[in-house]
Write an enzyme that holds these catalytic residues in place. Sequence first.
Site, PDB file in Angstrom:
ATOM      1  N   ARG A 200       0.864  -1.174   0.000  1.00 30.31           N
ATOM      2  CA  ARG A 200       0.000   0.000   0.000  1.00 30.31           C
ATOM      3  C   ARG A 200       0.906   1.231   0.000  1.00 30.31           C
ATOM      4  NH1 ARG A 200      -2.219  -3.550   3.858  1.00 30.31           N
ATOM      5  NH2 ARG A 200      -4.343  -4.275   3.358  1.00 30.31           N
TER       6      ARG A 200
ATOM      7  N   LYS B 188      -2.261  -2.303   7.715  1.00 30.42           N
ATOM      8  CA  LYS B 188      -3.696  -2.119   7.916  1.00 30.42           C
ATOM      9  C   LYS B 188      -4.207  -3.162   8.912  1.00 30.42           C
ATOM     10  CE  LYS B 188      -7.963  -1.450   5.296  1.00 30.42           C
ATOM     11  NZ  LYS B 188      -8.576  -1.441   3.953  1.00 30.42           N
TER      12      LYS B 188
ATOM     13  N   HIS C 199      -2.666   2.634  -5.947  1.00 30.68           N
ATOM     14  CA  HIS C 199      -3.186   1.383  -5.396  1.00 30.68           C
ATOM     15  C   HIS C 199      -3.404   0.338  -6.491  1.00 30.68           C
ATOM     16  CE1 HIS C 199      -4.548  -0.575  -1.765  1.00 30.68           C
ATOM     17  NE2 HIS C 199      -5.588  -1.058  -2.391  1.00 30.68           N
TER      18      HIS C 199
ATOM     19  N   ARG D 208      -0.902  -2.467  -6.544  1.00 31.95           N
ATOM     20  CA  ARG D 208      -1.138  -3.560  -5.590  1.00 31.95           C
ATOM     21  C   ARG D 208      -2.147  -4.560  -6.167  1.00 31.95           C
ATOM     22  NH1 ARG D 208      -1.198  -5.025   0.027  1.00 31.95           N
ATOM     23  NH2 ARG D 208      -3.279  -5.560   0.792  1.00 31.95           N
TER      24      ARG D 208
ATOM     25  N   HIS E 113      -4.214  -9.739   3.876  1.00 29.15           N
ATOM     26  CA  HIS E 113      -5.663  -9.778   4.027  1.00 29.15           C
ATOM     27  C   HIS E 113      -6.044 -10.675   5.198  1.00 29.15           C
ATOM     28  CE1 HIS E 113      -6.383  -8.657  -0.478  1.00 29.15           C
ATOM     29  NE2 HIS E 113      -6.169  -7.607   0.277  1.00 29.15           N
TER      30      HIS E 113
END
Length: 323
Positions: free
Chosen positions: A139, A164, A270, A273, A296
């Site tokens: 990111r 994140k 982005h 990615r 994720h």
Amino acid sequence: MTEPQPPRLLDRVRDTLRLKHMSLKTEKSYVYYIKEFILFHNKRHPREMGVEEIRAYLSHLAINKNVAASTQNVARNALLFLYKEVLQIALPFIDGIQPAKRPQRLPVVFTREEVQAILANLKGVHHLMASLLYGSGLRLTECLNLRVKDIDFGYQQIVIRDGKGHKDRITTLPKLTIEGLKLQLENARYLHQQDLAQGYGVVYLPYALEQKYPHANREWAWQFVFPANNRSKDPRSGIVRRHHIYPDSLQRAVKTAIRQAGITKHASCHTFRHSFATHLLEDGYDIRTVQELLGHKDVRTTMIYTHVLNRGGRGVRSPLDFQ
């Protein structure tokens, strides 16, 4: 002697956010929506309001202001934070909110040829950073926040700290970026040595690390890989120090490179990615491996890239081609 005035509500919000180690971006967003909530209800104090007023404001955002679902969620989280963490008022479940429409969109993905065309129109540090966004699936904020200690040339990997969801992960370090990264680190070290000689050289450390490691903020290992050209005053502490490159710098450079490459897709930093994940799946890598590299939490998030592979012209042969 007059007693000191109690802190204003928004100052209390800022103080609580900082105690919770929220980012400056989150702080600005939360303060904005809390202020808007108060103004929407004619400057009534939040203690005088509750679920009905929150429901009315969030529905107003969706119906009258037509905000995106993500924006409505940020506003909702800001108000829940205000009541729970600042005012310490327990709210019942908030139902009956008019939800903002969440569009079902597939991520935009560059072809491999498009990636190369864009990179060919980037130079210097912008080329290196964009190469990491694509080659490591970073990111933008993860790339900006890289510290010297996070680059592992021996194992050819990058350690992403506090990504994140406040999670750490490891991703691959592309061989083609190693020479450029080493040169970038030489330039960053030179800036750091200059700062130290001029009485600066202190870098921002997250959480309470400055108290735990009182000298770490001057150590080379903790410096940013992509430091800004100039020192600046920290908006929270007021300390003058060298932060990382401002995100707008790379965003503008990538937008310009996309246009120069003749690419008409609605793309951004982005998109690199998204392209990283899609191209790995194209190369036959297991989806769980891609999930770990992207960081994720749920594999269903990673599954969106299989839809990119299987839909549209990639997955269906047009009847015209059977003629």
